[in-house]
Structure formats: C-alpha cells, structure tokens
Design a protein around this motif. Structure first.
Motif, mmCIF file in Angstrom:
data_model
loop_
_atom_site.group_PDB
_atom_site.id
_atom_site.type_symbol
_atom_site.label_atom_id
_atom_site.label_comp_id
_atom_site.label_asym_id
_atom_site.label_seq_id
_atom_site.Cartn_x
_atom_site.Cartn_y
_atom_site.Cartn_z
ATOM 1 N N TYR A 101 10.437 78.919 6.572
ATOM 2 C CA TYR A 101 11.131 79.482 7.632
ATOM 3 C C TYR A 101 12.261 80.787 7.214
ATOM 4 C CZ TYR A 101 14.029 79.749 12.071
ATOM 5 O OH TYR A 101 14.661 80.350 13.039
ATOM 6 N N CYS A 102 11.975 81.880 8.063
ATOM 7 C CA CYS A 102 12.794 82.960 7.627
ATOM 8 C C CYS A 102 13.762 83.316 8.934
ATOM 9 C CB CYS A 102 11.961 84.234 7.574
ATOM 10 S SG CYS A 102 11.315 84.156 5.881
ATOM 11 N N GLY A 103 13.061 83.242 10.123
ATOM 12 C CA GLY A 103 13.941 83.357 11.289
ATOM 13 C C GLY A 103 13.103 83.431 12.661
ATOM 14 N N THR A 104 13.788 83.270 13.644
ATOM 15 C CA THR A 104 13.079 83.484 15.029
ATOM 16 C C THR A 104 12.534 84.988 15.297
ATOM 17 O OG1 THR A 104 14.196 81.504 15.610
ATOM 18 C CG2 THR A 104 13.353 82.815 17.541
ATOM 19 N N SER A 105 11.632 85.032 16.001
ATOM 20 C CA SER A 105 11.104 86.444 16.442
ATOM 21 C C SER A 105 10.504 86.637 17.869
ATOM 22 C CB SER A 105 10.130 87.029 15.193
ATOM 23 O OG SER A 105 9.900 88.219 15.535
ATOM 24 N N MET A 106 10.227 87.844 18.444
ATOM 25 C CA MET A 106 9.595 87.963 19.468
ATOM 26 C C MET A 106 8.743 89.145 19.583
ATOM 27 S SD MET A 106 11.346 88.693 23.167
ATOM 28 C CE MET A 106 12.238 89.957 22.671
ATOM 29 N N VAL A 107 7.489 89.147 20.000
ATOM 30 C CA VAL A 107 6.356 89.936 20.093
ATOM 31 C C VAL A 107 6.619 91.143 20.902
ATOM 32 C CG1 VAL A 107 3.894 90.291 20.435
ATOM 33 C CG2 VAL A 107 4.713 87.987 19.598
ATOM 34 N N LYS A 108 6.652 92.363 20.223
ATOM 35 C CA LYS A 108 6.924 93.614 20.904
ATOM 36 C C LYS A 108 5.514 94.270 21.175
ATOM 37 C CE LYS A 108 8.497 97.122 18.435
ATOM 38 N NZ LYS A 108 9.476 98.244 17.851
ATOM 39 N N GLY A 109 4.552 93.897 20.374
ATOM 40 C CA GLY A 109 3.197 94.571 20.691
ATOM 41 C C GLY A 109 2.096 93.828 19.865
ATOM 42 N N VAL A 110 0.798 93.858 20.451
ATOM 43 C CA VAL A 110 -0.178 93.039 19.813
ATOM 44 C C VAL A 110 -1.497 93.975 19.584
ATOM 45 C CG1 VAL A 110 -2.007 91.231 20.139
ATOM 46 C CG2 VAL A 110 0.487 90.852 21.293
ATOM 47 N N GLU A 111 -2.048 93.529 18.384
ATOM 48 C CA GLU A 111 -3.428 94.261 17.811
ATOM 49 C C GLU A 111 -4.427 93.306 17.674
ATOM 50 O OE1 GLU A 111 -3.127 97.260 14.922
ATOM 51 O OE2 GLU A 111 -1.185 97.835 15.550
ATOM 52 N N ILE A 112 -5.245 92.989 18.543
ATOM 53 C CA ILE A 112 -6.376 92.017 18.407
ATOM 54 C C ILE A 112 -7.574 92.889 18.104
ATOM 55 C CG2 ILE A 112 -7.607 90.287 19.357
ATOM 56 C CD1 ILE A 112 -5.288 89.252 21.023
ATOM 57 N N GLY A 113 -8.101 92.848 17.077
ATOM 58 C CA GLY A 113 -9.347 93.765 16.598
ATOM 59 C C GLY A 113 -10.558 92.874 16.849
ATOM 60 N N SER A 114 -11.596 93.090 15.991
ATOM 61 C CA SER A 114 -12.781 92.065 16.386
ATOM 62 C C SER A 114 -12.716 90.760 15.697
ATOM 63 C CB SER A 114 -14.002 93.004 15.393
ATOM 64 O OG SER A 114 -13.746 92.791 13.981
ATOM 65 N N ILE A 115 -13.478 89.992 15.798
ATOM 66 C CA ILE A 115 -13.395 88.384 15.591
ATOM 67 C C ILE A 115 -13.301 88.347 14.219
ATOM 68 C CG2 ILE A 115 -15.743 88.099 15.231
ATOM 69 C CD1 ILE A 115 -15.145 85.330 16.868
ATOM 70 N N CYS A 116 -13.769 89.250 13.190
ATOM 71 C CA CYS A 116 -13.572 89.090 11.553
ATOM 72 C C CYS A 116 -12.427 89.718 11.102
ATOM 73 C CB CYS A 116 -14.825 89.677 11.086
ATOM 74 S SG CYS A 116 -16.136 88.494 11.149
ATOM 75 N N HIS A 117 -11.477 90.190 11.896
ATOM 76 C CA HIS A 117 -10.198 90.811 11.401
ATOM 77 C C HIS A 117 -8.896 89.940 11.897
ATOM 78 C CE1 HIS A 117 -12.978 94.112 11.325
ATOM 79 N NE2 HIS A 117 -12.375 94.510 10.332
ATOM 80 N N PRO A 118 -7.935 89.995 10.943
ATOM 81 C CA PRO A 118 -6.720 89.154 11.532
ATOM 82 C C PRO A 118 -5.840 89.740 12.716
ATOM 83 C CG PRO A 118 -6.445 90.121 9.093
ATOM 84 C CD PRO A 118 -7.923 90.689 9.603
ATOM 85 N N VAL A 119 -5.478 88.897 13.251
ATOM 86 C CA VAL A 119 -4.460 89.224 14.503
ATOM 87 C C VAL A 119 -3.235 89.953 14.048
ATOM 88 C CG1 VAL A 119 -3.547 88.545 16.678
ATOM 89 C CG2 VAL A 119 -5.680 87.580 16.040
ATOM 90 N N GLU A 120 -2.722 91.045 14.146
ATOM 91 C CA GLU A 120 -1.598 91.546 13.785
ATOM 92 C C GLU A 120 -0.536 91.882 15.156
ATOM 93 O OE1 GLU A 120 -1.867 95.010 11.589
ATOM 94 O OE2 GLU A 120 -2.607 93.988 9.796
ATOM 95 N N VAL A 121 0.732 91.317 15.161
ATOM 96 C CA VAL A 121 1.665 91.575 16.124
ATOM 97 C C VAL A 121 2.771 92.685 15.506
ATOM 98 C CG1 VAL A 121 1.085 89.529 17.241
ATOM 99 C CG2 VAL A 121 2.731 89.598 15.553
ATOM 100 N N ASP A 122 3.256 93.364 16.420
ATOM 101 C CA ASP A 122 4.635 93.957 16.096
ATOM 102 C C ASP A 122 5.752 93.132 16.726
ATOM 103 O OD1 ASP A 122 6.222 95.859 15.336
ATOM 104 O OD2 ASP A 122 5.748 97.259 16.942
ATOM 105 N N VAL A 123 6.607 92.673 15.655
ATOM 106 C CA VAL A 123 7.508 91.591 16.144
ATOM 107 C C VAL A 123 9.134 92.356 15.908
ATOM 108 C CG1 VAL A 123 6.216 89.797 15.700
ATOM 109 C CG2 VAL A 123 7.721 90.707 13.705
ATOM 110 N N VAL A 124 10.068 91.847 16.660
ATOM 111 C CA VAL A 124 11.122 92.017 16.512
ATOM 112 C C VAL A 124 12.099 90.834 16.184
ATOM 113 C CG1 VAL A 124 13.335 93.060 17.682
ATOM 114 C CG2 VAL A 124 11.112 93.897 18.309
ATOM 115 N N LYS A 125 13.028 90.814 15.179
ATOM 116 C CA LYS A 125 13.759 89.483 14.950
ATOM 117 C C LYS A 125 14.795 89.520 15.843
ATOM 118 C CE LYS A 125 15.836 87.457 11.012
ATOM 119 N NZ LYS A 125 16.100 87.331 9.681
ATOM 120 N N ALA A 126 14.802 88.287 16.234
ATOM 121 C CA ALA A 126 15.811 87.907 17.423
ATOM 122 C C ALA A 126 17.134 87.766 16.947
ATOM 123 C CB ALA A 126 15.315 86.534 18.178
ATOM 124 N N SER A 127 18.089 88.139 17.690
ATOM 125 C CA SER A 127 19.521 88.058 17.206
ATOM 126 C C SER A 127 20.251 87.227 18.238
ATOM 127 C CB SER A 127 20.094 89.504 17.520
ATOM 128 O OG SER A 127 19.644 90.454 16.600
#
Length: 132
Positions: A101-127
């Motif tokens: 564990y490093c910390g709690t976070s919240m999604v700012k943006g989502v990038e879902i490509g094709s089925i054979c690619h990882p799901v990437e999210v833009d996150v902001v570390k919660a304060s």
C-alpha cells in the motif's frame, strides 16, 4: 499521474492491503492479467486498485495506489476425463502479484483501449485533513 488500473478487486482485499503489509493477489480476470503482464516490479512501478468494475470506472471513483513488489504469470492446465467417452482439456492464464500500500487516490481520467491493452487511469493522490 497516469498508472495502470486493476478493476473489480474485492473491497475486503483492498482493506487488507491498506493494513500496510505486503500482500499477494491472484488475478484471473482477462483485463487484469493483461494489465500486469508487461509490468516490471520495482520501486517506481505502481498500480491503481479499485472495487469498481471495468465497465463502470469513471472520474471520481476512489481506490488505492500500490507499489508492485513481484509479478508471476502462469498457465494452469485442467483435464477432465470420464472413461471412455468424455475428455476435455482447458487452460487458464492467471497472474499473482505482490503489492504494498502507498496511498488512497481518486480517478481523474480513464483510458480504456482495446481488449489487449492495459487500462490506464489518471489519478490524483487524495489529501486528508483533520480538524484539531
């Protein structure tokens, strides 16, 4: 910060990881296995874990950021045999990852490509602020 996301992780698992000790998770969901397959463990390798399903993830969803300590991808072969008529062979790809564990976070943006690619999210570390 853009990082790879693992979705649909049980809330109890996330709570266990929040305790701070390294924990190993076995992943069988295809999108999660694909997401960790190309990861190299190290101090700069992080993942975002959330209990939200892949289809539902959107900005504002919360989760945790974890550091990846180890990754192990393996294939399991299962053979069902009933003499003499029925014979079935199946293979199942799974991944085991050890995280801390490093910390709690919240999604700012989502990038879902094709089925054979990882799901990437833009996150902001919660304060967290506490009134004294």
């Amino acid at each position: 910060m853009k990082i790879t996301a693992l979705t649909g992780i049980a809330g109890a698992v996330i709570n266990e990881i929040k305790m701070g000790k390294p924990r190993t998770i076995e992943l069988q969901s295809a999108n999660n296995v694909i997401s960790v397959a190309s990861l190299e463990p190290g101090p700069d390798t992080h993942l975002f874990l959330t209990s939200v399903d892949l289809e539902d993830i959107s900005p504002g969803d919360v989760g945790i950021i974890v550091r990846v300590l180890s990754v192990n991808i393996n294939m399991k072969r299962v053979i069902d045999y009933i003499h003499p008529v029925y014979y079935e062979e199946r293979e199942r790809l799974s991944a085991r990852i050890q995280v801390r564990y490093c910390g709690t976070s919240m999604v700012k943006g989502v990038e879902i490509g094709s089925i054979c690619h990882p799901v990437e999210v833009d996150v902001v570390k919660a304060s967290h602020y506490r009134a004294v």
